[in-house]
Design an enzyme around this catalytic site. Structure first.
Site, PDB file in Angstrom:
ATOM      1  N   THR A  51      14.204 -11.715  18.233  1.00  0.00           N
ATOM      2  CA  THR A  51      13.623 -10.451  18.697  1.00  0.00           C
ATOM      3  C   THR A  51      12.350 -10.133  17.928  1.00  0.00           C
ATOM      4  O   THR A  51      11.325  -9.777  18.505  1.00  0.00           O
ATOM      5  CB  THR A  51      14.641  -9.312  18.508  1.00  0.00           C
ATOM      6  OG1 THR A  51      15.796  -9.609  19.282  1.00  0.00           O
ATOM      7  CG2 THR A  51      14.068  -7.972  18.952  1.00  0.00           C
ATOM      8  N   GLY A  98      25.977 -20.312  20.787  1.00  0.00           N
ATOM      9  CA  GLY A  98      27.045 -20.788  19.911  1.00  0.00           C
ATOM     10  C   GLY A  98      28.245 -19.863  19.931  1.00  0.00           C
ATOM     11  O   GLY A  98      28.096 -18.642  20.071  1.00  0.00           O
ATOM     12  N   GLY A 102      17.979   3.100  20.393  1.00  0.00           N
ATOM     13  CA  GLY A 102      18.742   2.332  19.431  1.00  0.00           C
ATOM     14  C   GLY A 102      19.093   0.951  19.965  1.00  0.00           C
ATOM     15  O   GLY A 102      18.805   0.631  21.116  1.00  0.00           O
ATOM     16  N   ALA A 106      13.875  -6.575  10.037  1.00  0.00           N
ATOM     17  CA  ALA A 106      13.731  -8.015   9.827  1.00  0.00           C
ATOM     18  C   ALA A 106      13.787  -8.358   8.339  1.00  0.00           C
ATOM     19  O   ALA A 106      14.459  -9.322   7.940  1.00  0.00           O
ATOM     20  CB  ALA A 106      12.415  -8.494  10.434  1.00  0.00           C
ATOM     21  N   HIS A 127     -10.095   2.232  -7.929  1.00  0.00           N
ATOM     22  CA  HIS A 127     -10.895   3.311  -7.327  1.00  0.00           C
ATOM     23  C   HIS A 127     -12.106   2.720  -6.618  1.00  0.00           C
ATOM     24  O   HIS A 127     -12.778   1.881  -7.195  1.00  0.00           O
ATOM     25  CB  HIS A 127     -11.350   4.286  -8.400  1.00  0.00           C
ATOM     26  CG  HIS A 127     -12.242   5.364  -7.855  1.00  0.00           C
ATOM     27  ND1 HIS A 127     -11.747   6.450  -7.148  1.00  0.00           N
ATOM     28  CD2 HIS A 127     -13.596   5.514  -7.886  1.00  0.00           C
ATOM     29  CE1 HIS A 127     -12.758   7.217  -6.774  1.00  0.00           C
ATOM     30  NE2 HIS A 127     -13.890   6.664  -7.198  1.00  0.00           N
TER      31      HIS A 127
END
Ligand code: NAI
Length: 471
Positions: free
Chosen positions: A42, A115, A270, A320, A449
């Protein structure tokens, strides 16, 4: 019907699975990796990489819109999203080729198909090019990941109603879009579409978008989204939608609220685990009531020969980089090496919306809910020179530390950022939280900076008692 054997067999070739395979092979173990689609999973094909590539496309578009501020006049911007789509595919394909090369170099055998772990702990390949093959291995690692959740009344058809899977393949942009669910995926897609010129409405069921983020961070994102014209409706319960005859547009119904007319609905509510058909009866592996695989901190399931990593694991963030970390824990556990379990309360989070969000550790609310007395300092990016230079000053850094008996700030518990490039800046905050630094220790360290990271440095100085610019 080939029979294979190896030290480790990994089911699923996403970040959790391929990281397990690579790390185990690096340790000298023989590895077989079973993947039904493309290695990379994914994250590489339908998630992190293509989504962030699209967000970068939106960033380029924004830069062009602001070219005038820097003295460049450009003509009207003409977008050809099919070119953006093909650039995204180039990025994905290059990464995919690289990953295949890595697996080959480590002599990892990749079997094509689905699998399934059998009761005798062999793994069979039940479909695909290697259907009928079986693998006998010392240890099995389950890494089958997750798929987008859907909601009743919003059947995914791939064009009018999409999830992240289909969204990332679109070749033109919708002019009016509703995003259902204002979590990480919803906010990234909503932000990208908004910047690319779509009219965007976010429909979130809970009282706020980005639940789980610190409220100061959420406010920055929400303010910026609204200022740029996004409609955000929270506490919105969607009940269904009525498409037109051609299915080119639809009207979304919201319980107790106004309908929303759009030409695309993105469902981002989700992700659920992919464990259907993964385990035969009698493997001894426990699955929780939502279908996630239950493991201990060492990624070991209820069967000591079987491990699980990545999104399929119960109760862990679906990220991930968490999958990568779990892969290392699983392999070290298999090798019998000493290993520290992943501390899920302190993993880095990075959301690539505009403005970006990045954080690690406890939010102010979570610390207080645990009864911890805290000292909190915040510094907005408005005073940061580099932020002014790049013309992107919307944002804040917030650091939370425990309060010592004398009232001073002690150990840093949480670092929360919203604003320009914060996903690249969080590293320093991540180290501070995970090395359990105190405010004084972290504040001693110098930030270059002018850099955006000075805002983190300033916040730390203030937290340690005396800021240069922040009170
Ligand atoms: P999520 O769980 O982060 O957010 C889903 C949102 O949808 C929640 O706010 C929830 O309240 C809302 N929701 C659920 N049902 C709803 C309904 N019927 N109507 C309206 N709102 C509803 O899930 P998301 O965004 O889909 O992401 C999935 C996973 O992937 C998450 O664990 C996320 O952290 C991870 N992810 C992280 C990314 C990042 O960190 N950059 C990027 C993409 C995904």
């Amino acid at each position: 019907m080939a029979s294979h054997s190896s030290d480790v067999v990994v089911i699923g070739g996403g970040p959790g699975g391929y990281a397990t395979a690579l790390y185990a092979a690096a340790a000298g173990l023989s590895v077989i990796l079973i993947e039904r689609d493309k290695v990379g999973g994914t994250c590489l094909h339908r998630g992190c990489i293509p989504a962030k590539e699209f967000l970068e496309t939106a960033h380029v578009y924004r830069t062009i819109q602001h070219a005038g501020d820097f003295g460049f006049s450009t003509g009207p911007t003409i977008s050809d999203f099919s070119v953006s789509q093909s650039r995204k595919n180039d990025v994905v394909n290059t990464m995919h080729t690289g990953l295949l090369g890595l697996l080959k170099n480590r002599t990892i055998t990749v079997l094509e198909g689905t699998g399934r772990l059998e009761a005798d702990l062999t793994v069979s390949v039940v479909d695909g090019a290697d259907a009928g093959s079986t693998v006998t291995a010392g240890h099995t690692v389950l890494a089958t990941g997750s798929v987008p959740r859907t909601i009743p009344g919003f059947e995914v058809d791939g064009s009018l109603v999409v999830t992240s899977d289909e969204f990332l393949d679109m070749t033109s942009l919708p002019s009016k879009v509703a995003v259902i669910g204002g979590g990480a995926i919803g906010c990234e897609f909503a932000s990208m579409l908004l910047d690319m010129g779509s009219e965007v409405t976010v429909l979130e069921g809970l009282p706020s978008i980005l639940t789980g983020c610190d409220t100061d961070v959420t406010s920055v994102v929400q303010r910026s989204f609204k200022k740029r014209g996004m409609v955000i409706r929270t506490g919105a319960a969607v009940t269904g939608h009525t498409p037109n005859k051609k299915k080119s547009s639809t009207v979304i119904h919201v319980d107790g609220g106004d309908d929303v007319a759009v030409d695309m609905v993105v469902v981002s509510v989700g992700r659920r685990p992919r464990t259907e058909g993964l385990l035969a009866e009698g493997t001894g592996v426990s699955i929780d009531d939502r279908g996630f695989v239950v493991t201990d901190g060492y990624m070991r399931t209820a069967n000591e020969k079987v491990f699980a990593v990545g999104d399929v694991v119960a109760g862990t963030p679906q990220l991930a980089h968490v999958g990568f970390a779990e892969a290392i824990v699983a392999v070290k556990s298999i090798l019998g090496e000493s290993v520290v379990p992943v501390d899920y309360d302190r993993v880095p989070w990075a959301i690539y919306s505009n403005p970006e969000v990045a954080f690690c550790g406890l939010t102010e609310a979570a610390a207080k809910a645990r009864g911890i007395d805290v000292v909190v300092k915040k510094d907005p990016f408005g005073g940061n020179g580099r932020a002014r230079i790049i013309g992107d000053t919307d944002g804040v850094v917030k650091v939370i530390a425990e309060r010592r008996a004398d009232g001073s700030a002690g150990q840093i518990l949480g670092v929360h950022m919203a604003g320009p490039w914060v996903t690249e800046q969080l590293g320093a905050g991540y180290y501070a939280v995970n090395w359990e630094a105190t405010a004084e220790e972290a504040a001693m360290l110098i930030q270059p900076h002018p850099s955006l990271s000075e805002t983190f440095g300033e916040t730390l100085l203030a937290l340690a008692g005396r800021g240069l610019h922040v009170g």
